[in-house]
Design a protein around this motif. Structure first.
Motif, PDB file in Angstrom:
ATOM      1  N   LYS A   2     -48.717  -0.310  84.387  1.00  0.00           N
ATOM      2  CA  LYS A   2     -47.924  -0.902  85.076  1.00  0.00           C
ATOM      3  C   LYS A   2     -46.779  -1.442  84.148  1.00  0.00           C
ATOM      4  N   LYS A   3     -45.763  -1.782  85.151  1.00  0.00           N
ATOM      5  CA  LYS A   3     -44.575  -2.034  84.316  1.00  0.00           C
ATOM      6  C   LYS A   3     -44.442  -3.800  83.831  1.00  0.00           C
ATOM      7  N   LEU A   4     -44.382  -3.896  82.758  1.00  0.00           N
ATOM      8  CA  LEU A   4     -44.227  -5.734  82.599  1.00  0.00           C
ATOM      9  C   LEU A   4     -42.774  -5.922  81.924  1.00  0.00           C
ATOM     10  N   VAL A   5     -42.148  -6.794  82.475  1.00  0.00           N
ATOM     11  CA  VAL A   5     -40.756  -6.951  82.268  1.00  0.00           C
ATOM     12  C   VAL A   5     -40.541  -8.438  81.576  1.00  0.00           C
ATOM     13  N   VAL A   6     -40.132  -8.685  80.503  1.00  0.00           N
ATOM     14  CA  VAL A   6     -39.867  -9.916  79.901  1.00  0.00           C
ATOM     15  C   VAL A   6     -38.412 -10.460  79.627  1.00  0.00           C
ATOM     16  N   LEU A   7     -38.310 -11.790  80.065  1.00  0.00           N
ATOM     17  CA  LEU A   7     -36.834 -12.204  79.963  1.00  0.00           C
ATOM     18  C   LEU A   7     -37.191 -13.150  78.675  1.00  0.00           C
ATOM     19  N   THR A   8     -36.293 -12.852  77.775  1.00  0.00           N
ATOM     20  CA  THR A   8     -36.473 -13.824  76.731  1.00  0.00           C
ATOM     21  C   THR A   8     -35.094 -14.635  76.398  1.00  0.00           C
ATOM     22  N   GLY A   9     -35.367 -15.971  75.898  1.00  0.00           N
ATOM     23  CA  GLY A   9     -33.949 -16.579  75.283  1.00  0.00           C
ATOM     24  C   GLY A   9     -34.263 -16.902  74.155  1.00  0.00           C
ATOM     25  N   ALA A  10     -33.176 -17.946  73.782  1.00  0.00           N
ATOM     26  CA  ALA A  10     -33.111 -18.443  72.166  1.00  0.00           C
ATOM     27  C   ALA A  10     -34.473 -18.999  71.654  1.00  0.00           C
ATOM     28  N   GLY A  11     -35.267 -19.586  72.495  1.00  0.00           N
ATOM     29  CA  GLY A  11     -36.537 -20.156  72.076  1.00  0.00           C
ATOM     30  C   GLY A  11     -37.582 -19.036  71.459  1.00  0.00           C
ATOM     31  N   ILE A  12     -37.562 -17.991  71.880  1.00  0.00           N
ATOM     32  CA  ILE A  12     -38.308 -17.061  71.199  1.00  0.00           C
ATOM     33  C   ILE A  12     -38.290 -17.112  69.642  1.00  0.00           C
ATOM     34  N   SER A  13     -36.792 -17.194  69.143  1.00  0.00           N
ATOM     35  CA  SER A  13     -36.544 -16.947  67.966  1.00  0.00           C
ATOM     36  C   SER A  13     -36.325 -17.984  67.105  1.00  0.00           C
ATOM     37  N   ALA A  14     -36.774 -19.264  67.896  1.00  0.00           N
ATOM     38  CA  ALA A  14     -36.689 -20.703  67.454  1.00  0.00           C
ATOM     39  C   ALA A  14     -37.462 -20.861  66.118  1.00  0.00           C
ATOM     40  N   GLU A  15     -38.886 -20.312  66.270  1.00  0.00           N
ATOM     41  CA  GLU A  15     -39.852 -20.402  65.324  1.00  0.00           C
ATOM     42  C   GLU A  15     -39.513 -19.439  63.967  1.00  0.00           C
ATOM     43  N   ARG A 161     -36.519  -5.706  89.374  1.00  0.00           N
ATOM     44  CA  ARG A 161     -37.035  -5.232  90.724  1.00  0.00           C
ATOM     45  C   ARG A 161     -38.202  -4.347  90.454  1.00  0.00           C
ATOM     46  N   GLN A 162     -38.586  -3.517  89.615  1.00  0.00           N
ATOM     47  CA  GLN A 162     -39.669  -2.712  89.661  1.00  0.00           C
ATOM     48  C   GLN A 162     -40.697  -3.373  88.679  1.00  0.00           C
ATOM     49  N   ALA A 163     -40.568  -4.739  88.281  1.00  0.00           N
ATOM     50  CA  ALA A 163     -41.798  -5.304  87.476  1.00  0.00           C
ATOM     51  C   ALA A 163     -43.087  -5.496  88.301  1.00  0.00           C
ATOM     52  N   ASP A 164     -43.977  -5.315  87.592  1.00  0.00           N
ATOM     53  CA  ASP A 164     -45.612  -5.626  88.122  1.00  0.00           C
ATOM     54  C   ASP A 164     -45.953  -7.082  87.718  1.00  0.00           C
ATOM     55  N   VAL A 165     -45.390  -7.216  86.440  1.00  0.00           N
ATOM     56  CA  VAL A 165     -45.824  -8.517  85.836  1.00  0.00           C
ATOM     57  C   VAL A 165     -44.430  -8.932  84.946  1.00  0.00           C
ATOM     58  N   PHE A 166     -44.046 -10.155  85.491  1.00  0.00           N
ATOM     59  CA  PHE A 166     -43.025 -10.939  84.801  1.00  0.00           C
ATOM     60  C   PHE A 166     -43.093 -11.980  83.901  1.00  0.00           C
ATOM     61  N   LEU A 167     -42.569 -12.049  82.901  1.00  0.00           N
ATOM     62  CA  LEU A 167     -42.690 -12.893  81.662  1.00  0.00           C
ATOM     63  C   LEU A 167     -41.218 -13.482  81.336  1.00  0.00           C
ATOM     64  N   VAL A 168     -41.365 -14.727  81.501  1.00  0.00           N
ATOM     65  CA  VAL A 168     -40.018 -15.538  80.912  1.00  0.00           C
ATOM     66  C   VAL A 168     -40.570 -16.434  79.594  1.00  0.00           C
ATOM     67  N   ILE A 169     -39.531 -16.241  78.626  1.00  0.00           N
ATOM     68  CA  ILE A 169     -39.949 -16.833  77.243  1.00  0.00           C
ATOM     69  C   ILE A 169     -38.900 -17.505  76.760  1.00  0.00           C
ATOM     70  N   GLY A 170     -38.968 -18.915  76.289  1.00  0.00           N
ATOM     71  CA  GLY A 170     -38.060 -19.696  75.561  1.00  0.00           C
ATOM     72  C   GLY A 170     -36.456 -19.491  76.053  1.00  0.00           C
ATOM     73  N   THR A 171     -36.277 -19.894  77.539  1.00  0.00           N
ATOM     74  CA  THR A 171     -35.090 -20.006  77.780  1.00  0.00           C
ATOM     75  C   THR A 171     -35.052 -21.213  78.776  1.00  0.00           C
ATOM     76  N   SER A 172     -33.998 -21.866  78.719  1.00  0.00           N
ATOM     77  CA  SER A 172     -33.618 -23.137  79.482  1.00  0.00           C
ATOM     78  C   SER A 172     -33.373 -22.737  80.876  1.00  0.00           C
ATOM     79  N   MET A 173     -32.852 -21.619  81.398  1.00  0.00           N
ATOM     80  CA  MET A 173     -32.930 -20.949  82.635  1.00  0.00           C
ATOM     81  C   MET A 173     -31.524 -21.620  83.378  1.00  0.00           C
TER      82      MET A 173
END
Ligand code: OAD
Length: 229
Positions: A2-15, A161-173
């Motif tokens: 399965k294709k797992l797509v992750v969108l990350t933002g500044a929050g993932i690097s905060a720690e 568009r191809q994602a089977d699971v989508f994660l969003v991490i550490g972004t204010s969007m």
């Protein structure tokens, strides 16, 4: 797989010790981030713009990936993982993630102001006025500034568009087009948003909101997803 797509933002690097943009009022030396990261700022005061990115580039040599970055690497055991990051740091790569697409450019790269196809890796932290490409043009940070096109967006869209699971991490969007990526995913796929300030995104179904820091929330979510797969 399965294709797992992750969108990350500044929050993932905060720690890891890298400040986010909007948690500290979005100010740097009393300038709004949009006033430093822009073609107008480069036109008006390139020294200031270089200083802003030099400080950030220097910091990159002092920080390490954290548990959030590392947990995403483990997902590759059972998923075809694609990370789309708004971050200009290289912490996903250094953690060991295989597919990382940088929507907003990369701190360690610089490019020619006269020929944008000339992109170079900088092996030190400081870029100065007078540093030129092989054709003699001033070099600038390889960063997508406010008001500039986002060349990698089409590719990110294809992946989302191809994602089977989508994660969003550490972004204010709040910064588009990146924040809109989730709206292009298939409606029925499971989506997760990990951020202490995560919220239900309007118009997005099957979204689990996890109000936790990446260093805690991501390893837990990764264990859960690996258990389900
Ligand atoms: P922001 O600074 O807008 O948002 C950071 C997010 O990280 C917020 O939602 C915080 O709640 C969250 N956060 C803080 N600490 C966290 C932690 N330990 N774990 C998880 N989340 C945490 O940063 P971005 O959304 O990445 O663009 O900003 C998007 C773009 O705007 C950036 O790529 C940059 C910026 O201006 C350019 O420079 C072109």
């Amino acid at each position: 797989m399965k294709k797992l797509v992750v969108l990350t933002g500044a929050g993932i690097s905060a720690e890891s010790g890298i400040s986010t943009f909007r948690d500290s009022n979005g100010l740097w030396e009393n300038h709004r981030i949009e006033e430093v990261a822009s073609p107008e700022a480069w036109e008006k005061d390139p020294e200031m713009v270089l200083r802003f990115y030099n400080i950030r580039r220097k910091q990159l040599f002092e920080v390490e990936p954290n548990e959030g970055h590392k947990a995403l690497v483990r997902l590759e055991e059972k998923f075809d993982v694609h990370i789309v990051t708004q971050n200009v740091d290289d912490l996903h790569e250094r953690a060991g993630s295989s597919h990382v697409l940088h929507l907003h450019g990369e701190l360690k790269k610089v490019r020619s102001t006269g020929d944008p196809s000339l992109v170079y890796m900088l092996d030190h932290w400081e870029l100065k006025m007078g540093d030129v490409c092989e054709k003699g043009h001033q070099l600038r940070p390889h960063i997508v500034w406010f008001g500039e096109p986002v060349p990698m967006f089409e590719k990110a869209l294809d992946i989302a568009r191809q994602a089977d699971v989508f994660l969003v991490i550490g972004t204010s969007m709040v910064v588009y087009p990146a924040a809109g990526l989730i709206s292009y995913t298939k409606p029925e796929i499971p989506k997760y948003y990990v951020d202490p300030k995560a919220f239900p995104v309007s118009g997005v179904s099957h979204l689990t909101v996890i109000q936790e820091k990446a260093g805690e929330g991501v390893p837990k979510l990764v264990n859960e997803l690996l258990g389900l797969a």
